[in-house]
Enzyme design. Structure first.
Site, PDB file in Angstrom:
ATOM      1  N   LYS A 188      53.009  27.871 153.134  1.00  0.00           N
ATOM      2  CA  LYS A 188      51.565  27.658 153.038  1.00  0.00           C
ATOM      3  C   LYS A 188      51.280  26.167 153.142  1.00  0.00           C
ATOM      4  O   LYS A 188      51.790  25.361 152.367  1.00  0.00           O
ATOM      5  CB  LYS A 188      51.035  28.209 151.710  1.00  0.00           C
ATOM      6  CG  LYS A 188      49.554  27.936 151.506  1.00  0.00           C
ATOM      7  CD  LYS A 188      49.002  28.659 150.298  1.00  0.00           C
ATOM      8  CE  LYS A 188      47.551  28.279 150.066  1.00  0.00           C
ATOM      9  NZ  LYS A 188      46.980  28.989 148.912  1.00  0.00           N
ATOM     10  N   LYS A 219      45.705  19.298 147.458  1.00  0.00           N
ATOM     11  CA  LYS A 219      46.812  20.175 147.059  1.00  0.00           C
ATOM     12  C   LYS A 219      48.129  19.773 147.725  1.00  0.00           C
ATOM     13  O   LYS A 219      49.059  20.563 147.821  1.00  0.00           O
ATOM     14  CB  LYS A 219      46.451  21.629 147.375  1.00  0.00           C
ATOM     15  CG  LYS A 219      45.222  22.124 146.589  1.00  0.00           C
ATOM     16  CD  LYS A 219      45.036  23.632 146.684  1.00  0.00           C
ATOM     17  CE  LYS A 219      43.867  24.096 145.800  1.00  0.00           C
ATOM     18  NZ  LYS A 219      43.725  25.574 145.792  1.00  0.00           N
ATOM     19  N   LYS A 245      50.729  30.578 156.577  1.00  0.00           N
ATOM     20  CA  LYS A 245      49.297  30.382 156.364  1.00  0.00           C
ATOM     21  C   LYS A 245      48.950  28.919 156.534  1.00  0.00           C
ATOM     22  O   LYS A 245      49.661  28.090 155.984  1.00  0.00           O
ATOM     23  CB  LYS A 245      48.965  30.844 154.942  1.00  0.00           C
ATOM     24  CG  LYS A 245      47.528  30.689 154.545  1.00  0.00           C
ATOM     25  CD  LYS A 245      47.376  31.043 153.092  1.00  0.00           C
ATOM     26  CE  LYS A 245      45.946  30.777 152.671  1.00  0.00           C
ATOM     27  NZ  LYS A 245      45.761  30.926 151.269  1.00  0.00           N
TER      28      LYS A 245
END
Ligand code: PBG
Length: 323
Positions: free
Chosen positions: A196, A218, A249
């Protein structure tokens, strides 16, 4: 060599084209993301995601019944948590009567055969909008994985078939797997968001759940968009730790990663066509700049061609209705 070989011979009619078609796509391939809110009679459109809605539990039943009738048999559940229930420990995430836990039961009551996957990460529950517990402006790993394991247990107890950790902490798959095993949830699966990326394509999703990070970004846990080999490292580790399905993702910008993994591993690969990808096509179609359905189909097929067997997509219902 030409004219012995004319590649266009295999394209001369619809019949021959369908005979040599290398990839197909069907409702069986889809995982439908669902956004759930507290309240009654609520079906509210998400501003940056045209024609995509948040549902309160009473209206969720009808929605999952409709999905089931369309042949869509798997959902991925996200909840929007009221601000007053957010803290830095994920307390509400473990509430057996929490919104997620009630949503799981609601879906299973409405359609018992529906496969229910749940998002496991702290961001919807976090007063900081981060996926884990924050200490000194840093998302700490090991204390977070402990909470994620308890959260997974709580979802399994409520009836989830799969938990889907989307947080990118190290070691969380093993911690979750062991917790599930210890409590005899041996058949509860784990779909790991294994590769991700820290992506700007998540913007509309954070609007949907009001979960944008309160400080920073993040990047200390999600992957750097420049990296390719790291995706293989992350994914192989998650498989070793007990992931049943792995995921890449976002989708379109990361098809090379899907292909790398598909060459490397036998574990089923899911791809998440994220909120920003959905928003882009909806906006372009609204302006009349792109043909919605053909571009949608082309994109969805690209995921299959790259090697994904599962597609999490906000277009799932559009696709199913088009058939
Ligand atoms: C959070 C989570 C995010 C998405 C799924 N789970 C957002 C984020 O990591 O900030 C994004 C999905 C989307 O954009 O459609 N754990």
């Amino acid at each position: 060599m030409f004219p012995l070989q004319r590649n266009r011979r295999l394209r001369t009619s619809k019949a021959i084209r369908s005979l040599v078609q290398e990839n197909t796509i069907s409702v069986n391939d889809f995982l439908v993301p669902l956004f759930v809110v507290e309240g009654n009679g609520i079906k509210e459109e998400i501003a940056s995601m045209p024609n995509y809605f948040r549902y309160s539990l009473d209206l969720l039943s009808a929605e999952v019944k409709e999905l089931w009738h369309l042949g869509l048999k798997s959902v991925l559940v996200f909840v929007k948590v009221p601000d007053n229930l957010k803290d830095n420990k994920g307390t509400e995430a473990l509430n057996p009567e929490g919104l997620m836990q009630r949503a799981i039961k609601t879906i299973k009551d409405a359609v018992p055969e529906m496969l229910v996957m749940t998002d496991v990460a702290l961001d919807p529950y976090s007063s900081y909008g981060h996926d884990g517990i924050v200490e000194n402006n840093y998302v700490v790993n090991d204390p977070t994985t402990e909470v994620l394991a308890n959260m997974s247990l709580s979802h399994a107890q409520a009836g989830a078939d799969f938990v889907a950790p989307s947080d990118m902490m190290d070691g969380r798959i093993e911690t979750i797997r062991m917790a599930l095993e210890e409590h005899n949830f041996v058949n509860t699966g784990i779909m790991s968001y294994s590769a991700k990326y820290a992506s700007a394509f998540y913007g509309p999703f954070r609007d949907a759940l009001d979960s944008a990070p309160g400080f920073g970004d993040k990047k200390t846990y999600q992957m750097d968009a420049s990296n390719r080999k790291e995706a293989i490292t992350e994914t192989l580790l998650d498989i070793q730790e007990g992931a049943d399905i792995v995921m890449v993702k976002p989708g379109l910008c990361y098809l090379d990663i899907v292909r790398d993994l598909s060459n490397e591993i036998e574990t089923p690969i899911a791809v998440y066509q994220v909120s920003g990808e959905y928003a882009m096509l909806k906006a372009a179609a609204e302006k009349g700049w792109l043909d919605h359905d053909s571009v949608m189909l082309e994109q969805l097929m690209a995921f299959k061609r790259a090697g994904a067997s599962i597609i999490a997509s906000y277009f799932a219902k559009d696709f199913a209705k088009l058939l």
